[in-house]
Design a protein around this motif. Structure first.
Motif, PDB file in Angstrom:
ATOM      1  N   TYR A 241      -6.848  -5.627   2.046  1.00 57.42           N
ATOM      2  CA  TYR A 241      -7.215  -4.631   1.022  1.00 57.42           C
ATOM      3  C   TYR A 241      -8.130  -3.554   1.603  1.00 57.42           C
ATOM      4  CZ  TYR A 241      -9.528  -2.599  -3.032  1.00 57.42           C
ATOM      5  OH  TYR A 241     -10.043  -1.710  -3.946  1.00 57.42           O
ATOM      6  N   LEU A 242      -9.155  -3.975   2.357  1.00 55.42           N
ATOM      7  CA  LEU A 242     -10.115  -3.022   2.918  1.00 55.42           C
ATOM      8  C   LEU A 242      -9.446  -2.067   3.902  1.00 55.42           C
ATOM      9  CD1 LEU A 242     -13.191  -5.355   3.558  1.00 55.42           C
ATOM     10  CD2 LEU A 242     -12.987  -3.566   1.819  1.00 55.42           C
ATOM     11  N   MET A 243      -8.618  -2.598   4.794  1.00 54.32           N
ATOM     12  CA  MET A 243      -7.983  -1.755   5.803  1.00 54.32           C
ATOM     13  C   MET A 243      -6.891  -0.865   5.203  1.00 54.32           C
ATOM     14  SD  MET A 243      -9.376  -1.965   8.806  1.00 54.32           S
ATOM     15  CE  MET A 243     -10.828  -1.688   7.787  1.00 54.32           C
ATOM     16  N   ASP A 244      -6.207  -1.370   4.190  1.00 57.88           N
ATOM     17  CA  ASP A 244      -5.217  -0.539   3.505  1.00 57.88           C
ATOM     18  C   ASP A 244      -5.905   0.643   2.832  1.00 57.88           C
ATOM     19  OD1 ASP A 244      -2.406  -0.146   2.478  1.00 57.88           O
ATOM     20  OD2 ASP A 244      -3.475  -0.320   0.571  1.00 57.88           O
ATOM     21  N   TRP A 245      -7.065   0.398   2.230  1.00 56.33           N
ATOM     22  CA  TRP A 245      -7.861   1.480   1.616  1.00 56.33           C
ATOM     23  C   TRP A 245      -8.310   2.481   2.676  1.00 56.33           C
ATOM     24  CZ3 TRP A 245     -13.214   2.095   2.671  1.00 56.33           C
ATOM     25  CH2 TRP A 245     -13.835   3.112   1.951  1.00 56.33           C
ATOM     26  N   TRP A 246      -8.774   1.996   3.821  1.00 55.12           N
ATOM     27  CA  TRP A 246      -9.247   2.892   4.877  1.00 55.12           C
ATOM     28  C   TRP A 246      -8.105   3.715   5.465  1.00 55.12           C
ATOM     29  CZ3 TRP A 246      -8.666   2.517  10.451  1.00 55.12           C
ATOM     30  CH2 TRP A 246      -9.490   3.408  11.141  1.00 55.12           C
ATOM     31  N   LEU A 247      -6.943   3.107   5.629  1.00 57.05           N
ATOM     32  CA  LEU A 247      -5.811   3.807   6.246  1.00 57.05           C
ATOM     33  C   LEU A 247      -5.227   4.883   5.341  1.00 57.05           C
ATOM     34  CD1 LEU A 247      -3.952   0.806   7.930  1.00 57.05           C
ATOM     35  CD2 LEU A 247      -5.121   2.682   9.098  1.00 57.05           C
ATOM     36  N   GLN A 248      -5.521   4.809   4.042  1.00 55.75           N
ATOM     37  CA  GLN A 248      -5.017   5.837   3.131  1.00 55.75           C
ATOM     38  C   GLN A 248      -5.564   7.214   3.475  1.00 55.75           C
ATOM     39  OE1 GLN A 248      -2.514   5.138   1.072  1.00 55.75           O
ATOM     40  NE2 GLN A 248      -2.739   3.061   1.887  1.00 55.75           N
ATOM     41  N   ASN A 249      -6.643   7.282   4.249  1.00 58.42           N
ATOM     42  CA  ASN A 249      -7.221   8.567   4.623  1.00 58.42           C
ATOM     43  C   ASN A 249      -6.378   9.317   5.648  1.00 58.42           C
ATOM     44  OD1 ASN A 249      -9.649   8.260   3.076  1.00 58.42           O
ATOM     45  ND2 ASN A 249     -10.374   6.805   4.599  1.00 58.42           N
ATOM     46  N   PHE A 250      -5.422   8.636   6.289  1.00 58.98           N
ATOM     47  CA  PHE A 250      -4.700   9.225   7.413  1.00 58.98           C
ATOM     48  C   PHE A 250      -3.272   9.590   7.035  1.00 58.98           C
ATOM     49  CE2 PHE A 250      -7.993   6.519   9.177  1.00 58.98           C
ATOM     50  CZ  PHE A 250      -8.553   7.316  10.156  1.00 58.98           C
ATOM     51  N   GLU A 251      -2.820  10.735   7.542  1.00 68.87           N
ATOM     52  CA  GLU A 251      -1.413  11.097   7.428  1.00 68.87           C
ATOM     53  C   GLU A 251      -0.576  10.212   8.341  1.00 68.87           C
ATOM     54  OE1 GLU A 251       2.265  12.930   6.757  1.00 68.87           O
ATOM     55  OE2 GLU A 251       0.403  12.879   5.577  1.00 68.87           O
ATOM     56  N   PHE A 252      -1.094   9.947   9.534  1.00 66.91           N
ATOM     57  CA  PHE A 252      -0.437   9.042  10.476  1.00 66.91           C
ATOM     58  C   PHE A 252      -1.221   7.736  10.472  1.00 66.91           C
ATOM     59  CE2 PHE A 252      -0.304  13.422  12.060  1.00 66.91           C
ATOM     60  CZ  PHE A 252       1.061  13.656  12.073  1.00 66.91           C
ATOM     61  N   LYS A 253      -0.575   6.646  10.120  1.00 66.01           N
ATOM     62  CA  LYS A 253      -1.311   5.377  10.045  1.00 66.01           C
ATOM     63  C   LYS A 253      -0.487   4.226  10.584  1.00 66.01           C
ATOM     64  CE  LYS A 253      -0.478   5.338   5.030  1.00 66.01           C
ATOM     65  NZ  LYS A 253      -0.420   6.772   4.772  1.00 66.01           N
ATOM     66  N   THR A 254      -1.201   3.286  11.167  1.00 69.67           N
ATOM     67  CA  THR A 254      -0.562   2.106  11.713  1.00 69.67           C
ATOM     68  C   THR A 254      -0.096   1.187  10.590  1.00 69.67           C
ATOM     69  OG1 THR A 254      -0.831   0.310  13.310  1.00 69.67           O
ATOM     70  CG2 THR A 254      -2.688   0.735  11.854  1.00 69.67           C
ATOM     71  N   THR A 255       0.802   0.303  10.928  1.00 65.36           N
ATOM     72  CA  THR A 255       1.301  -0.667   9.952  1.00 65.36           C
ATOM     73  C   THR A 255       0.465  -1.935  10.034  1.00 65.36           C
ATOM     74  OG1 THR A 255       3.548   0.189  10.223  1.00 65.36           O
ATOM     75  CG2 THR A 255       3.317  -1.977   9.197  1.00 65.36           C
ATOM     76  N   LEU A 256       0.080  -2.437   8.883  1.00 67.55           N
ATOM     77  CA  LEU A 256      -0.648  -3.708   8.852  1.00 67.55           C
ATOM     78  C   LEU A 256       0.378  -4.829   9.059  1.00 67.55           C
ATOM     79  CD1 LEU A 256      -3.048  -3.085   5.811  1.00 67.55           C
ATOM     80  CD2 LEU A 256      -3.639  -3.109   8.225  1.00 67.55           C
TER      81      LEU A 256
END
Length: 785
Positions: free
Chosen positions: A731-746
């Motif tokens: 949950y925490l990392m998914d929230w943090w990754l929402q800030n990026f246009e390019f994001k890694t897959t969990l």
């Protein structure tokens, strides 16, 4: 009484030295980590708080042509606010200067001054130790410097009236003020202020100056915003000469005001052309959570080891209660022990905090803090915090130990493991936090790796940019041709803007049928600009210096073509104002990793003030040396300023790199503290089960069987921790990754690796003690019992 309590506490510590050391070391590590992070969080939250009436000071800036919000604004804005906004007490403006030569006697220096108007030091009350803030900028020949700069230049702060020569022309300036630096950080980072030369411009679509205002007592930000809305309709809209109604014009985002409180500038999302790099509010909250986790893990160790020794202390409680000691006195006794231990840990933690700061800054190459314990107030705060941690960590053990009843103790009804369930819960919490931190560290690392290698829509590698090629004047073409003679250089282009650069160009374009033009991010370059930058041509052709009509040619990105509502084929389309499209390139990112690429129009211009060179990437060091020699031959007095485009993008990742390194560093500490507590618990449980181990060995159990037996309980707890930490970290990392246009897959592998790592660490911690307990001769265990 208190002296007696402290004496008893110290005797208890000596009798249980190993557990005391584990508690003290764990608590001191947790406090040290929280001190470092807490100081950083305090530093980030206190930016610009040193200015008097800072809560009434705001920065007012603009955006226009859908180009995004600027931190700066036009010259006319300041006068308009000062003269036509009754809410405003005083207004000032500032321009950021470039690196400038400073001459003092026979010595020369480099400084980056700010240029400010006469009301600057009356709006922002810097602490003057010499000079008058009201008149410091009253003359165009004045200069204000900091005390450290005065010492650097003159060896004294008594420098009023001294002369400083500024720039190549050595223009004379007289020191009119000396400012004392504040320990509180600020987004104003210059050490020299020069008078601002205004041009009396009435243009609303410029962003040259940083405008600050102080509201009158009783006025509010909402009143200021309403006033600015009136300005937008009554003053700005007519200046645009728009051919559409105001409501439609306003909805198109052609112009807007932006108001930010002074103390929010550092942590608010950055605007274009900020005075200095800002912080990140999300990172502040994450670091604060890490600090809390460190203290929580250390406190859990204390609670666990204190309650684990309940059987040892039961007899003491029984005797005390039999002799008439009340439960309240026992609670106070155990709280005193807790506070004494926390005070010892606090003293160690202070020293460890300084060591952590040095280690962290060496580990990350980041200057995290200006320093710890900068004043008595901070020292008192840390002291209070450390003692409070001791009180809260000791509350449960104090009440747990003091509740024992003498009759139960005498009947041997007290079971040492009675509080085992609670201790297990605490161990689960510890390792849940630790595993979650491991997962977060790995995800941040994976995200950074992705951003470093992600396809941004163009080839950003091996592009060298000479930022001040204009200094060569008529020799710049000769310099370019000399560079192209080197085998490393594949192409070279004069241009006015590069991806991840510091310049910004916004022009308006429209198709022939549109009534109103729209603002587009604009890149300007010659006929070699596209191949040098590595832009991907999708349709049409590149610019050509041999085609005269290309002086009005443009190349669009895909999204720009869609925004202009152009139909295929796009190449060859005529635009308004005599412009025509000759090609289309793919969208490319050029300003950050957080947003989709803006629509871009590339305009042809053979006379740029930057020189970009596409390198082969085989002999970069040799080429740079060759380039420097050629520059030196043409301009021996002007140093060359060059950079690489991929390095510019790397700079955009500074906040994420700091976050990743910080989490990794303090995750290591958290894991160590957790393992320290686990080690202590394992040692205690091995001691308690000594007789059982001996009996099992007598009946044929192998060392391996005993190790598995002792490790099984801890393994279950760690597995439960892993199961709890996975959804939490996800949950925490998914929230943090929402800030990026390019994001890694969990992916599941990251979580499995984190869980296996935590399990291995726990097993490694416990197995030594298990092996040691299982290897003891059972005869000795039973005889000792």
């Amino acid at each position: 009484m208190i002296k007696n309590y402290i004496t008893i506490a110290l005797r208890h510590f000596r009798r249980n030295l190993s557990f005391t050391l584990i508690n003290v070391v764990g608590l001191s590590l947790g406090l040290a980590g929280s001190f470092v992070i807490g100081s950083w969080v305090w530093q980030e939250l206190s930016y610009d708080s040193q200015f008097q009436d800072s809560q009434r000071i705001y920065r007012v800036s603009v955006s226009f042509y859908n180009s995004g919000a600027f931190a700066s604004g036009p010259e006319v804005l300041n006068n308009t606010l000062a003269e036509q906004a009754p809410e405003v007490e005083i207004a000032t403006r500032l321009a950021k200067g470039k690196s400038t030569e400073i001459y003092i006697n026979e010595s020369s220096f480099e400084e980056s001054p700010y240029f400010v108007d006469s009301s600057f030091f009356q709006t922002l009350l810097f602490p003057f130790i010499a000079g008058n803030p009201s008149t410091a900028m009253s003359s165009p020949s004045n200069v204000v410097i900091t005390a450290s700069l005065a010492m650097k230049y003159f060896g004294s702060t008594d420098v009023l009236g001294k002369t400083i020569l500024v720039g190549k022309d050595k223009i004379s300036h007289i020191v009119s003020g000396v400012i004392k630096e504040s320990s509180t950080p600020s987004h104003f980072q210059s050490q020299m202020w020069l008078p601002l030369e205004l041009k009396n411009s009435t243009n609303w679509t410029s962003a040259r100056y940083f405008n600050y205002i102080k509201l009158k007592e009783g006025s509010s930000k909402s009143a200021l915003l309403k006033r600015l809305a009136d300005f937008k309709m009554d003053l700005v809209y007519p200046a645009f000469n728009a051919q559409i109604p105001y409501e439609e014009w306003a909805q198109q985002g052609m112009f807007d005001f932006h108001v930010v409180a002074l103390q929010d500038i550092h942590l608010d999302p950055p605007m274009r052309f900020e005075l200095s790099p800002g912080g990140n509010r999300a990172n502040v909250y994450i670091f604060l959570a890490v600090a809390i986790f460190l203290v929580a893990i250390a406190s859990i160790n204390f609670v666990n080891l204190s309650t684990a020794q309940s059987a040892k202390r039961a007899r003491e409680v029984g005797v005390r209660k039999t002799l008439g000691t009340s439960r309240g006195h026992l609670v106070f006794q155990y709280l005193t022990e807790s506070m004494v231990m926390s005070f010892i840990a606090l003293l160690l933690g202070v020293g460890m905090a300084e060591i952590f700061l040095i280690l962290f800054q060496n580990f990350t190459n980041e200057h995290l803090l200006t320093g710890l314990f900068n004043n008595g107030y901070e020292v008192a705060l840390y002291l209070l915090f450390g003692l409070l941690v001791g009180v809260f960590a000791g509350i449960y053990p104090a009440f747990y130990l003091s509740k024992f009843k003498p009759v139960d103790i005498l009947k041997s009804q007290l079971i040492a493991g009675k509080s085992g369930g609670f201790r297990n819960i605490l161990v689960v919490i510890q390792f849940t936090i630790s595993v979650a931190l491991i997962i977060c560290s790995l995800v941040v690392y994976e995200q950074l790796q992705l951003l470093r290698n992600v396809d941004l829509g163009f080839n950003r590698e091996n592009i060298l940019v000479v930022n001040n090629v204009e200094a060569l004047s008529e020799n710049k073409s000769f310099f370019r041709d000399k560079l192209l003679q080197h085998s490393e250089a594949k192409s070279a282009s004069f241009n006015k803007r590069i991806p991840a650069g510091t310049s910004l160009w916004v022009y308006t374009f429209k198709n022939k049928s549109a009534e109103q033009g729209e603002g587009f991010q604009t890149f300007i370059g010659d006929d070699q600009y596209l191949p040098t930058m590595g832009f991907r041509m999708l349709e049409g052709r590149n610019f050509s210096k041999d085609i005269a009509s290309d002086s009005t040619a443009v190349i669009l990105t895909e999204s720009a073509a869609k925004k202009l509502l152009l139909k295929e084929p796009i190449a060859g389309t005529e635009l308004a104002d005599g412009m025509h499209v000759v090609g289309v390139v793919s969208d490319f990112s050029f300003q950050n990793f957080y947003e989709k690429p803006d629509p871009v129009v590339i305009v042809y211009d053979p006379d740029g003030y930057r020189l970009s060179v596409r390198l082969a990437g085989h002999q970069t060091a040799s080429f740079i040396k060759y380039m420097q020699n050629e520059w030196q031959a043409l301009s021996p007095d002007q140093p060359m300023n060059y950079s690489f485009v991929d390095d510019n993008f790397e700079l955009l990742l500074e906040k994420e790199k700091t976050l990743g390194k910080t989490i990794t560093f303090f995750t290591s500490i958290a894991i160590f503290i957790s393992c320290l507590g686990l080690f202590g618990l394992a040692a205690f449980m091995a001691q308690q089960r000594k007789k059982e181990i001996g009996v099992r060995r007598v009946f044929g159990a192998s060392v391996k069987n005993v190790i598995l037996l002792l490790n099984t309980g801890f393994t279950k707890l760690v597995l439960i921790s892993i199961l709890i930490s996975i959804p939490l970290a996800w949950y925490l990392m998914d929230w943090w990754l929402q800030n990026f246009e390019f994001k890694t897959t969990l992916n599941v592998y990251t979580f499995l690796l984190s869980g296996v790592s935590a399990l291995f660490i726990a097993w490694f911690t416990v197995s030594y003690l298990s092996f040691k307990a299982a290897s003891v001769n059972p005869v000795e265990s039973l005889r000792d019992e």
